[in-house]
Design a protein around this motif. Structure first.
Motif, PDB file in Angstrom:
ATOM      1  N   ALA A  60       0.839  -1.207   0.000  1.00 59.65           N
ATOM      2  CA  ALA A  60       0.000   0.000   0.000  1.00 59.65           C
ATOM      3  C   ALA A  60       0.869   1.251   0.000  1.00 59.65           C
ATOM      4  CB  ALA A  60      -0.926  -0.012   1.221  1.00 59.65           C
ATOM      5  N   LYS A  61       1.919   1.218   0.790  1.00 54.14           N
ATOM      6  CA  LYS A  61       2.838   2.356   0.882  1.00 54.14           C
ATOM      7  C   LYS A  61       3.532   2.612  -0.462  1.00 54.14           C
ATOM      8  CE  LYS A  61       6.977   3.513   3.579  1.00 54.14           C
ATOM      9  NZ  LYS A  61       7.811   3.048   4.708  1.00 54.14           N
ATOM     10  N   GLN A  62       3.991   1.553  -1.111  1.00 57.47           N
ATOM     11  CA  GLN A  62       4.656   1.704  -2.409  1.00 57.47           C
ATOM     12  C   GLN A  62       3.698   2.239  -3.469  1.00 57.47           C
ATOM     13  OE1 GLN A  62       5.994  -2.464  -2.447  1.00 57.47           O
ATOM     14  NE2 GLN A  62       8.097  -1.722  -2.705  1.00 57.47           N
ATOM     15  N   SER A  63       2.469   1.702  -3.488  1.00 54.03           N
ATOM     16  CA  SER A  63       1.471   2.158  -4.464  1.00 54.03           C
ATOM     17  C   SER A  63       1.129   3.621  -4.243  1.00 54.03           C
ATOM     18  CB  SER A  63       0.208   1.302  -4.356  1.00 54.03           C
ATOM     19  OG  SER A  63       0.491  -0.056  -4.555  1.00 54.03           O
ATOM     20  N   GLY A  75      -0.199  15.478   0.409  1.00 57.95           N
ATOM     21  CA  GLY A  75      -0.980  14.781   1.423  1.00 57.95           C
ATOM     22  C   GLY A  75      -2.177  15.567   1.922  1.00 57.95           C
ATOM     23  N   ASP A  76      -2.027  16.884   2.051  1.00 59.76           N
ATOM     24  CA  ASP A  76      -3.144  17.667   2.598  1.00 59.76           C
ATOM     25  C   ASP A  76      -4.252  17.906   1.573  1.00 59.76           C
ATOM     26  OD1 ASP A  76      -1.897  19.523   0.964  1.00 59.76           O
ATOM     27  OD2 ASP A  76      -1.429  20.945   2.565  1.00 59.76           O
ATOM     28  N   LEU A 231       3.799   7.920   5.444  1.00 54.49           N
ATOM     29  CA  LEU A 231       3.183   7.852   4.117  1.00 54.49           C
ATOM     30  C   LEU A 231       3.141   9.182   3.382  1.00 54.49           C
ATOM     31  CD1 LEU A 231       0.117   5.546   4.890  1.00 54.49           C
ATOM     32  CD2 LEU A 231       2.331   4.880   3.974  1.00 54.49           C
ATOM     33  N   GLY A 232       3.405  10.261   4.053  1.00 54.32           N
ATOM     34  CA  GLY A 232       3.278  11.564   3.407  1.00 54.32           C
ATOM     35  C   GLY A 232       1.851  12.060   3.326  1.00 54.32           C
ATOM     36  N   LEU A 233       0.997  11.557   4.223  1.00 50.73           N
ATOM     37  CA  LEU A 233      -0.389  12.009   4.294  1.00 50.73           C
ATOM     38  C   LEU A 233      -0.539  13.055   5.392  1.00 50.73           C
ATOM     39  CD1 LEU A 233      -2.204   8.549   3.997  1.00 50.73           C
ATOM     40  CD2 LEU A 233      -1.971  10.292   2.203  1.00 50.73           C
TER      41      LEU A 233
END
Length: 496
Positions: A60-63, A75-76, A231-233
């Motif tokens: 999931a992280k790679q995708s 992310g925002d 994740l950069g979210l």
């Protein structure tokens, strides 16, 4: 104006796919899946199938990283997250939320005796009236196997989860689930509208292992600070939808109301229809779960028919009978034979025991072949017709349960790329077929939009769903299609 995006994950057994959807115009801006080759499935013994839950997180992280880089999305700008996942899996975690063992996934068959024994000892009337199914090989039976065979590990379990619940937990640090998810695991009592305590008591399993229940379309949890950094979210981004892969496929095709049908025809085939009243098949040849929009006030049940021998038969024909041509040429060849393949019948059941045949394993067989008049065109057509006829046999059971099948929604992929397959299915079933451009992770993203209140309802969410083709039943040849199906069914039923 700041763009708003919806993020959808689809946790499959072969890969995890992620998609970003523009919340305002409904268009997918980027999709990716990992691994690019099929994810490994561990099978320490015959009939076992396990995966490491942490691998789903890694994929999931790679995708996600790929689609955010490709679409140049920050992310925002992601306002809600939805999750689709492989059904019937079992994840066990300790009180630190760490997996205690690999996940036992949907195609693992070790728990079959545990479900069969429960069905026999509790009684078919009790199980069907409350669970709408036999406990079978579903998640509750898998947990019963863990309890009996790994007792020390079982004692350490804090919560059990489905694969989608695990991904939501890794995103949020919060453990919860849905009624739809519990129903697919045989943990939901439809008669009492509560957790199936009678089955848990039978297995000696504490209700405390079941996570908190959240509505399918709601703020179920939010992205944690730790996951956001990894994740950069944005921390606090809500997770507002999750659904098993088949209910989610139906959602992706805008199938929500009684009588609507979603179909897929890949290696195996699925017909998933929505029922507006509580019902079940007394022989458990089809399975009934809570659909994504089911509630105590509005019954919406997903009736699931699975045929193992679908595209795998067509692919076998391609490899061994029409190896000198592509699939399009193969379809043209099949069309040279007349409806009913001049009496040739093929049973498409060469991919294991079929639930629709009460778990009998008939194997694939060819009937009525005459060496003096039949050609490979007849054989190839008979294979496609056999697949369609197995679908229609299952759809008869769904009709007996009260489902009025008038329209079939499907993605334009796999067997639905064949005009002969489509026309035969419409001709025998009498239903109109609508083909769409669809995808599970995109559907999950739009489900998140519904859960977050960005869309007013499912019709608003899927207003941009692109209808590619409509196939109406051929009334001029209706009798020929029905005669061919009747002949096939008579041949098949002699083998049961």
């Amino acid at each position: 104006m700041t763009q708003r995006y919806l993020l959808g994950f689809d946790v499959g057994s072969s890969s995890v796919k992620a998609s970003l959807v523009n919340a305002d115009n409904g268009k997918c801006v980027s999709s990716a899946f990992f691994p690019e080759k099929e994810a490994p499935i561990m099978a320490a013994k015959a009939g076992w199938a396990e995966q490491e839950p942490e691998s789903w997180w890694k994929y999931a992280k790679q995708s996600l990283q790929k689609i955010m880089a490709d679409a140049q999305v920050k992310g925002d700008e992601i306002v809600a997250i939805g999750i689709s996942y492989q059904m019937h899996g079992l994840v066990c975690v300790d009180n630190n939320l760490k997996p205690l063992r690999p996940a036992i996934i949907w195609c693992d068959s070790r728990a079959v005796p545990y479900g069969e024994r429960a069905f026999s000892e509790l009684g078919s009337n009790q199980c069907l009236a409350h669970l709408l199914n036999s406990p079978g090989n579903f998640t509750a039976a898998k947990l019963a196997w863990v309890k009996e065979n790994e007792p020390e590990l079982f004692e350490k379990i804090y919560k059990i989860m489905l694969p989608g619940d695990y991904l939501a937990m890794r995103l949020s640090g919060t453990v919860n689930t849905t009624v739809s998810g519990l129903s697919e695991g045989m943990f939901w009592d439809f008669k009492e509208n509560s957790i199936a305590k009678f089955l848990l008591d039978y297995y000696g399993i504490s209700e405390s292992l079941i996570p908190d229940i959240k509505p399918t379309f709601s703020e179920q949890c939010v992205v944690s600070k730790e996951a956001a950094e990894e994740l950069g979210l944005k921390a606090g981004t809500p997770i507002t939808y999750r659904g098993g892969d088949q209910p989610n496929n139906a959602l992706s095709l805008n199938v929500f109301e009684p009588g609507e049908i979603a179909a897929t025809a890949g290696t195996s085939g699925v017909v998933y229809g929505v029922l507006g009243e509580v019902g079940y098949d007394t022989k458990s040849r089809v399975n009934t779960f809570a659909h994504v929009n089911h509630s105590a006030d509005a019954t919406r049940l997903g009736v699931l028919l699975c045929i193992n021998g679908t595209g795998i038969l067509n692919a076998w024909m391609h490899r061994n009978v029409t190896f000198d041509m592509g699939y399009a040429e193969m379809n043209d060849l099949a069309a040279q034979a007349t409806i009913g393949s001049d009496g040739v019948c093929i049973m498409p059941f060469g991919n294991g025991a079929e639930r629709v045949l009460e778990n009998k394993e008939l194997g694939c067989s060819i009937h009525g072949l005459n060496f003096n008049k039949h050609t490979r065109a007849h054989i190839v057509r008979a294979a496609q017709e056999g697949i369609v006829f197995s679908f229609c046999y299952g759809m008869e059971i769904m009709r007996e349960m009260g489902m009025d099948i008038k329209k079939i929604h499907a993605g334009k992929a796999n067997m639905f790329l064949s005009p002969l397959f489509r026309n035969t299915l419409a001709g025998v079933s009498g239903a109109t077929i609508e083909l769409y451009e669809t995808d599970g992770s995109v559907g999950a993203a739009k489900g998140a939009g519904m859960g977050a209140g960005i869309y007013s309802d499912h019709n608003d969410a899927f207003s941009t769903l692109e209808k590619l083709q409509v196939i109406e039943p051929d009334s001029a040849h209706r009798d020929e299609y029905l005669a061919a199906y009747t002949h096939w069914k008579q041949v098949m039923e002699k083998q049961l």
